[in-house]
Design a protein around this motif. Structure first.
Motif, mmCIF file in Angstrom:
data_model
loop_
_atom_site.group_PDB
_atom_site.id
_atom_site.type_symbol
_atom_site.label_atom_id
_atom_site.label_comp_id
_atom_site.label_asym_id
_atom_site.label_seq_id
_atom_site.Cartn_x
_atom_site.Cartn_y
_atom_site.Cartn_z
ATOM 1 N N ALA A 207 6.645 0.870 -23.863
ATOM 2 C CA ALA A 207 6.718 1.465 -23.025
ATOM 3 C C ALA A 207 7.168 3.267 -23.416
ATOM 4 O O ALA A 207 6.512 3.971 -22.542
ATOM 5 N N LEU A 208 7.531 3.680 -23.806
ATOM 6 C CA LEU A 208 8.259 4.863 -24.343
ATOM 7 C C LEU A 208 7.198 5.390 -25.342
ATOM 8 O O LEU A 208 6.633 6.790 -24.284
ATOM 9 N N HIS A 216 3.676 10.078 -18.921
ATOM 10 C CA HIS A 216 3.942 9.924 -18.066
ATOM 11 C C HIS A 216 5.994 9.766 -17.359
ATOM 12 O O HIS A 216 6.081 9.630 -18.557
ATOM 13 N N ASN A 217 5.678 9.804 -16.731
ATOM 14 C CA ASN A 217 7.749 9.636 -15.626
ATOM 15 C C ASN A 217 7.599 7.793 -15.971
ATOM 16 O O ASN A 217 6.672 7.224 -16.332
ATOM 17 N N ILE A 218 9.032 7.546 -16.188
ATOM 18 C CA ILE A 218 9.803 6.121 -16.803
ATOM 19 C C ILE A 218 11.052 5.930 -16.448
ATOM 20 O O ILE A 218 11.954 6.612 -16.324
ATOM 21 N N ILE A 219 10.730 4.759 -15.914
ATOM 22 C CA ILE A 219 12.677 4.261 -15.136
ATOM 23 C C ILE A 219 13.137 3.106 -15.836
ATOM 24 O O ILE A 219 11.906 2.322 -16.038
ATOM 25 N N PHE A 220 14.532 3.077 -16.421
ATOM 26 C CA PHE A 220 14.864 2.048 -17.238
ATOM 27 C C PHE A 220 15.571 0.690 -16.906
ATOM 28 O O PHE A 220 16.702 1.722 -15.403
ATOM 29 N N LEU A 346 9.682 13.434 -16.297
ATOM 30 C CA LEU A 346 10.646 12.156 -15.858
ATOM 31 C C LEU A 346 10.906 10.997 -15.978
ATOM 32 O O LEU A 346 10.583 10.446 -16.614
ATOM 33 N N ALA A 347 12.640 11.171 -17.001
ATOM 34 C CA ALA A 347 13.156 9.878 -17.380
ATOM 35 C C ALA A 347 14.097 9.324 -16.557
ATOM 36 O O ALA A 347 15.494 10.411 -16.347
ATOM 37 N N ALA A 348 14.736 8.421 -15.865
ATOM 38 C CA ALA A 348 14.999 7.422 -15.483
ATOM 39 C C ALA A 348 15.806 6.205 -15.666
ATOM 40 O O ALA A 348 15.049 5.643 -16.882
ATOM 41 N N ALA A 349 17.378 6.438 -15.995
ATOM 42 C CA ALA A 349 18.167 4.975 -16.275
ATOM 43 C C ALA A 349 19.406 4.202 -14.544
ATOM 44 O O ALA A 349 19.535 5.008 -14.008
ATOM 45 N N LEU A 383 9.401 8.172 -4.165
ATOM 46 C CA LEU A 383 10.073 8.192 -5.160
ATOM 47 C C LEU A 383 9.866 7.930 -5.991
ATOM 48 O O LEU A 383 8.963 8.053 -7.093
ATOM 49 N N ILE A 384 9.921 6.331 -6.146
ATOM 50 C CA ILE A 384 9.364 5.185 -7.203
ATOM 51 C C ILE A 384 8.390 5.462 -7.662
ATOM 52 O O ILE A 384 7.376 4.841 -8.550
ATOM 53 N N ASP A 385 7.508 5.302 -6.193
ATOM 54 C CA ASP A 385 6.018 5.629 -6.207
ATOM 55 C C ASP A 385 5.578 6.494 -7.447
ATOM 56 O O ASP A 385 4.352 6.486 -8.030
ATOM 57 N N ARG A 386 6.535 7.782 -7.089
ATOM 58 C CA ARG A 386 5.929 9.174 -8.319
ATOM 59 C C ARG A 386 6.375 9.038 -9.942
ATOM 60 O O ARG A 386 6.335 9.660 -10.712
ATOM 61 N N ILE A 387 7.272 7.605 -9.867
ATOM 62 C CA ILE A 387 7.734 7.049 -11.472
ATOM 63 C C ILE A 387 6.174 6.130 -11.757
ATOM 64 O O ILE A 387 6.666 5.116 -11.307
ATOM 65 N N ASP A 388 5.447 6.054 -13.203
ATOM 66 C CA ASP A 388 4.506 5.655 -13.563
ATOM 67 C C ASP A 388 4.841 4.016 -14.469
ATOM 68 O O ASP A 388 4.388 3.336 -13.487
ATOM 69 N N ILE A 389 6.536 3.959 -15.085
ATOM 70 C CA ILE A 389 6.502 2.797 -15.854
ATOM 71 C C ILE A 389 7.834 2.903 -15.622
ATOM 72 O O ILE A 389 8.351 3.559 -15.766
ATOM 73 N N HIS A 390 7.592 1.494 -14.609
ATOM 74 C CA HIS A 390 9.069 0.152 -14.897
ATOM 75 C C HIS A 390 9.533 -0.549 -15.742
ATOM 76 O O HIS A 390 9.007 -0.914 -16.026
#
Length: 512
Positions: A207-208, A216-220, A346-349, A383-390
């Motif tokens: 995914a990374l 793409h933006n990603i959240i872990f 953007l990367a979030a965790a 906001l979560i819509d703007r993060i492409d990859i979960h």
């Protein structure tokens, strides 16, 4: 007696010329006034200038001294005007034998013994000098390499006030500072971490790779200790290397913020900014009476990592919507507005629940469903819509942690990312401000993300079942296009779409 020298002030990340005009008269002997909307640091310069002149063996005028910083209708801040002020006062006393200083820009803070200290924004000042056809820039030695990156002007480094005086009177005895910007960039492009350090987590690594290949933006999402932060810190190592233009623009922002490493002079690695969750909205997007760049701008051309995402104040997270969409942030004040660049990944965790063990196979979660819902609802749907990859990051098993199986290093992953990016650059030739799939507007999505009839049925089923928004629909197609680029496929196939939909399943698990 009247004399003037040129300096520069920073507004946003751009610099503009400032004329430092000094008039020595006899109206009220002993007066020393600075006008032209100076801030406190500029007003205090009179004490530093007085002491520096005296300790360098020069007499301070006994008459009244008036210093005007023109244009007078723009607020000036910082200590960079100390050096041109002192030189202009010496010019009023005939120290330059009739020489004019209109082909030099002077920057420098003076210590009480006449040493010249580093200042902010030297690179922006050098760019302004080139724009206005100024021949040379005189800066503190600590800022010389930074300013010398700009081609077409001479940069002179000085350590003391007497040295600056000698430079004006005998410029032929001083050699300008020369640097090779390309070599500086190569020397600075070294990372201390590598993807080979990460054990297990093959799905998260994949995914990374997809996220970096398309920007793409990603959240872990996963339990504590699963490696979310470790993965995020290695994102810059697999992103494409910085170009010289990107490095200069990033260096300008860090220089204005006072965060530039003087020993390097150029930011050669992609920034990785990880603010604490107690940060304010002004700290995140920038602000202040005189606007300064915030974390989103300091992460320009790099990565902004928000660890423990639900712990951030909701109003702080919501102000990121504009920079995430536009790649810039505009800060408005009563008198003016400033725009800072903010094109970052953007990367979030986050943990899946307050205790962190919801869905973990080895430890029990003690949180009730309402507690979990309150926890994850701190992150808004827009906001979560703007993060492409979960992507879920489970706890690493012992065998994977201690196994001897070799893992790919960052160099190998980066090569695949670069090949995918080169296809995107070729595809978007002629398109303004679009260099990666994540930046595609709706018009280009319709043009480059055509899918088959089977793909249409799959996408319709996923959107209906997960209740996804129109923005999430576009993000799925962008991610699928990136997966196809990694696969060297000209067409967007069903398997590419299936993998992209898989990266939105957290919508159903947590936000549905």
């Amino acid at each position: 007696m009247h004399f003037k020298a040129l300096s520069a002030a920073v507004f946003g990340i751009d610099a503009y010329l400032v004329e430092v005009e000094v008039d020595v008269g006899s109206s009220r002997p002993g007066d020393f006034n600075v006008v032209g909307l100076p801030d406190v640091a500029v007003k205090e310069s009179r004490e530093r200038v007085k002491a520096a002149l005296k300790n360098c063996g020069h007499d301070f005028p006994q008459q009244s001294v008036t210093i005007n910083l023109a244009p007078a209708d723009i607020r000036k801040e910082g200590s960079a005007f100390d050096l041109p002020m002192a030189l202009s006062i010496l010019g009023c006393q005939g120290a330059f034998f009739g020489k004019r200083l209109d082909q030099f820009i002077f920057l420098g803070e003076l210590s009480l013994d006449g040493q010249v200290r580093s200042v902010r924004g030297a690179l922006s000042a050098a760019l302004a000098a080139r724009e206005f056809n100024i021949r040379a820039v005189v800066v503190p030695e600590a800022n010389a390499r930074e300013a010398a990156v700009v081609e077409g002007i001479d940069v002179f480094a000085v350590c003391t006030l007497p040295q600056a005086l000698d430079l004006i009177n005998a410029p032929e005895s001083f050699a300008p500072v020369r640097v090779d910007a390309r070599t500086m960039l190569d020397d600075a492009a070294q990372y201390a971490v590598d993807m080979r350090d990460v054990r297990g987590q093959q799905a998260a690594k994949r995914a990374l790779e997809v996220a970096c290949a398309g920007g793409h933006n990603i959240i872990f999402i996963g339990p504590p200790g699963a490696g979310k932060t470790m993965l995020a810190k290695r994102i810059p190592t697999i992103l494409p290397p910085m170009s010289l233009e990107e490095a200069i623009e990033t260096t300008r922002i860090h220089s204005v913020a006072g965060l530039l490493d003087d020993s390097r002079g150029l930011v050669g690695t992609r920034p990785f900014r990880s603010p604490h969750h107690t940060i304010s909205d002004a700290g995140l997007i920038g602000g202040g009476a005189v606007p300064r760049p915030g974390e989103v701008s300091l992460a320009h051309h790099g990565v902004l990592f928000l660890d423990e995402l639900p712990e951030f104040q909701r109003n702080v997270l919501e102000v990121m919507r504009q920079p995430l969409e536009d790649g810039s942030v505009t800060i408005s004040r009563a008198a003016t507005s400033v725009t800072f660049p903010a094109r970052f990944m953007l990367a979030a965790a986050m943990n899946p629940c307050p205790c962190g063990f919801f869905g973990d196979s080895t430890r029990d979660c003690h949180c009730s469903p309402p507690q979990i819902q309150r926890y994850v609802s701190k992150i808004s749907g827009p906001l979560i819509d703007r993060i492409d990859i979960h992507i879920e990051v489970p706890a690493v098993k012992y065998k994977e942690l201690r196994g001897a199986v070799a893992t790919e290093d960052s160099t190998l992953v980066r090569e695949r990312v670069l090949r995918a990016r080169s296809r995107q650059i070729e595809r978007f030739t002629g398109e303004k401000k679009v260099f990666a799939n994540a930046q595609m507007p709706p018009k280009l999505i319709r043009k480059f993300c055509a899918i088959s009839e089977d793909g249409e049925k799959m996408l319709e089923s996923a959107i209906t079942r997960l209740g996804l928004s129109a923005r999430a629909h576009d993000r799925i197609l962008k991610v699928a296009r990136t997966i196809a680029d990694l696969d060297a496929s000209a067409n967007l196939e069903t398997r590419h779409l299936a993998e992209a939909i898989q990266y939105r399943t957290l919508d159903r698990t947590y936000w549905a």
